[in-house]
Write an enzyme that holds these catalytic residues in place. Structure first.
Site, PDB file in Angstrom:
ATOM      1  N   SER A 423      -6.160  -7.041  -0.397  1.00 34.46           N
ATOM      2  CA  SER A 423      -5.372  -6.099   0.378  1.00 34.46           C
ATOM      3  C   SER A 423      -5.847  -6.106   1.825  1.00 34.46           C
ATOM      4  CB  SER A 423      -5.440  -4.714  -0.274  1.00 34.46           C
ATOM      5  OG  SER A 423      -4.480  -3.844   0.279  1.00 34.46           O
ATOM      6  N   GLU A 516       5.166  -7.603  -5.525  1.00 39.98           N
ATOM      7  CA  GLU A 516       4.579  -6.757  -4.494  1.00 39.98           C
ATOM      8  C   GLU A 516       5.286  -6.895  -3.155  1.00 39.98           C
ATOM      9  OE1 GLU A 516       0.690  -7.718  -2.780  1.00 39.98           O
ATOM     10  OE2 GLU A 516       0.456  -9.152  -4.423  1.00 39.98           O
ATOM     11  N   HIS A 546       0.898  -5.134  -6.384  1.00 40.93           N
ATOM     12  CA  HIS A 546      -0.116  -5.287  -5.349  1.00 40.93           C
ATOM     13  C   HIS A 546      -1.519  -5.143  -5.939  1.00 40.93           C
ATOM     14  CE1 HIS A 546      -1.835  -5.072  -1.337  1.00 40.93           C
ATOM     15  NE2 HIS A 546      -2.449  -3.939  -1.670  1.00 40.93           N
TER      16      HIS A 546
END
Length: 583
Positions: A423, A516, A546
């Site tokens: 991320s 995602e 995600h």
């Protein structure tokens, strides 16, 4: 609400138009059906936050697009106008193309001439100016670069054709009301559309058709006909421009005839080519080492349930947490070794946690470091980087770079360091590579980024096409980006890795789930890095959300998480950082 000749509408209505525009590739219904619209994204003059508005626009010669800051006749200039005065770099979406452009506020004779042309095409602009009590600014948007949407190739072709169809319909509608006296803006519109069609046909004849002939010899007759039609259409486009210049009494009949022939060609091409083009690999993956890992709805459910359980109950950490080196550049963190060995001999996995640049989970992140240590077979160091909003860019990036440099100072060979993050941590990993290369530091042997945000302008299509399928959405991305950048430019590297020079980076493993919203951030970066000569492996996990890999932290990870670990282990063994062989 687009700034066409309509009254201004509330923000939520604007958002509805934006969503409809993106979902339908530039087509909207209701009161704006058939209108010539674009989406303009600017950077807030005060906030630094990216803002998108739908606007009516006019074609101009030389490929420019003209927008008028009418604000529906309000006495004050709209916010987007103030934004482009402060930062002229903007993003334009046409429904087919996403374009990086330079905005210029026109002055003097040029502004007067083009505003008069707009009024000739639609007298409502004059009404707006009179109502507002101000001179309405005319802004020219000059394209700098563009990209196509991430659709299957056949759908891209159809989207391009549909854009031409909308323009041809607008030209026909304008011709119907103009009569023999054709206005200057209609002639410019025709020039723009005809030029675009010619460019499209040139690209097809020179690139697409030879590509298809090599792979589908059975299409020779179809491609021969299409190539011949391109020459005929070229003459038809000339005839269309001449008609609009002369303005004969039977203008509409002739325009209808020419438009019908052009549309017949587009339909024939789609009928024969769209199915074949849709079967081709996505353009992002054409020259990449891409693996699509299948997953089921049960896998998705297991991942979701496991991650939720981790929040309420943290598994025990079964790893050596003794410090392995004397210091880490003044940046706090934690050494976790599940593999034993020596950092200076076996190397280090430098782990940069996610959390939207502003959150940390100190009880869970050592578990991720432990799993990465197992998979990479070397000690791992979890970086406890500074967090926004108290410490915006470049604080976290500086911390990652400082830790990396400390490893080199302590004798860890650069080619035995793997930098890994997920991320926002994946963003920092890729940013660090660019910062280190720019500073002349030796680069690590490999890097892993899972679900990274790579384009902080938030231009990726999947932010909208996957909205509702993922655990985060565009608003989350807008929030974390604004907090992190705090006024820094979103279209520059190293903070926005996709916008950097990617030549010379180490082998990359990029991982994303196909559900995602940041899917295209991963794919676009993979394609750009591969085009720059980087050894890129792209793993796409079907239907995963995600940062799905967080489920590896469980005591008993779900099967898809174990697949991630196994593929990471295999990939490390094949890179220089694995110490086993070179590519």
């Amino acid at each position: 609400m687009p700034e066409t000749r309509k009254q201004r509408m509330p923000y939520d209505f604007n958002q509805q138009i934006i969503q409809e525009f993106r979902a339908n590739r530039g087509k909207v219904g209701g009161p704006f059906e058939g209108a010539r619209l674009l989406l303009l994204t600017t950077t807030g003059a005060r906030s630094g936050v990216r803002h998108t508005v739908p606007l009516g626009y006019l074609h101009d010669e030389g490929g420019r697009m003209l927008v008028i800051a009418s604000a529906g006749g309000a006495p004050h200039h709209p916010a987007w106008y103030h934004n482009v005065r402060a930062d002229p770099h903007v993003t334009v979406e046409t429904g087919v193309f996403t374009i990086e452009a330079e905005a210029a506020v026109l002055e003097g004779e040029e502004r007067e001439r083009l505003f008069a042309r707009a009024v000739e095409a639609d007298s409502g602009w004059a009404g707006y100016q009179a109502k507002s009590g101000r001179v309405l600014p005319v802004v020219a948007l000059t394209p700098l670069s563009g990209s196509l949407p991430d659709f299957p190739e056949g759908e891209v072709l159809k989207a391009i054709h549909d854009g031409f169809r909308r323009e041809l319909a607008l030209i026909r509608a304008d011709a119907a009301v103009s009569g023999p006296r054709v206005g200057a803006q209609l002639r410019v519109n025709c020039l723009a559309v005809c030029g675009g069609l010619r460019h499209h046909h040139t690209a097809e004849s020179g690139q697409l058709f030879p590509h298809l002939r090599d792979r589908h010899p059975e299409l020779d007759a179809v491609l021969d006909r299409l190539h011949a039609e391109h020459a005929v259409l070229d003459h038809l486009l000339d005839d269309l421009q001449k008609l609009l210049s002369a303005g004969p009494a039977d203008l509409l009949t002739e325009v209808d005839r020419l438009v019908a022939q052009i549309e017949n060609h587009l339909s024939y091409e789609e009928r024969h080519l769209v199915p074949l083009l849709n079967a081709l690999p996505p353009r992002h993956e054409d020259h990449l080492n891409v693996t699509r890992i299948p997953a089921t709805s049960d896998d998705h459910a297991a991942v979701t349930a496991t991650i939720r359980a981790l929040v309420t109950r943290t598994p025990a950490l079964a790893a050596d947490v003794r410090p392995a080196l004397a210091h880490t550049g003044g940046v706090p963190g934690q050494w976790v070794s599940a593999a034993g060995g020596s950092a200076t001999e076996d190397g280090v996995t430098l782990y940069v946690h996610g959390g939207g640049f502003e959150h940390s989970q100190p009880t869970l992140e050592p578990l991720m470091a432990c799993r990465l240590s197992q998979a990479t077979r070397r000690p791992a160091f979890r970086v406890d980087q500074r967090l926004a909003p108290a410490h915006p860019y470049p604080a976290a990036l500086d911390d990652v770079v400082a830790v990396y440099r400390s490893l080199l100072e302590q004798g860890v060979p650069a080619d035995r360091i793997i930098v890994c993050g997920e991320s926002s941590g994946g963003t920092l990993v890729l940013s660090a590579l660019l910062a280190l290369r720019q500073a002349g530091d030796p680069l690590p042997g490999a890097a892993v980024a899972v679900s990274p945000l790579t384009d902080l302008t938030l231009s990726s299509q999947s932010l909208d096409t996957n909205d509702g399928r993922d655990v985060i959405n565009r608003r989350v991305a807008e929030h974390v980006t604004a907090q992190y950048l705090a006024g820094a430019r979103a279209d520059q590297a190293p903070q926005s890795p996709l916008h950097g020079d990617l030549h010379g980076l180490p082998p990359l493993l990029l991982v994303a789930g196909t559900a995602e919203v940041l899917l295209d951030d991963t794919r676009r970066f993979a394609a750009a890095a591969s085009a720059a000569g980087v050894d890129v492996t792209l793993d796409l996990y079907e239907g995963m959300p995600h940062a799905f890999h967080a489920s590896v932290m469980a005591q008993d990870p779900p099967p898809i998480a174990l697949t991630f670990l196994r593929r990471l282990t295999d990939w490390v063994a094949e890179t220089r950082a694995g110490g086993t062989r070179s590519r």
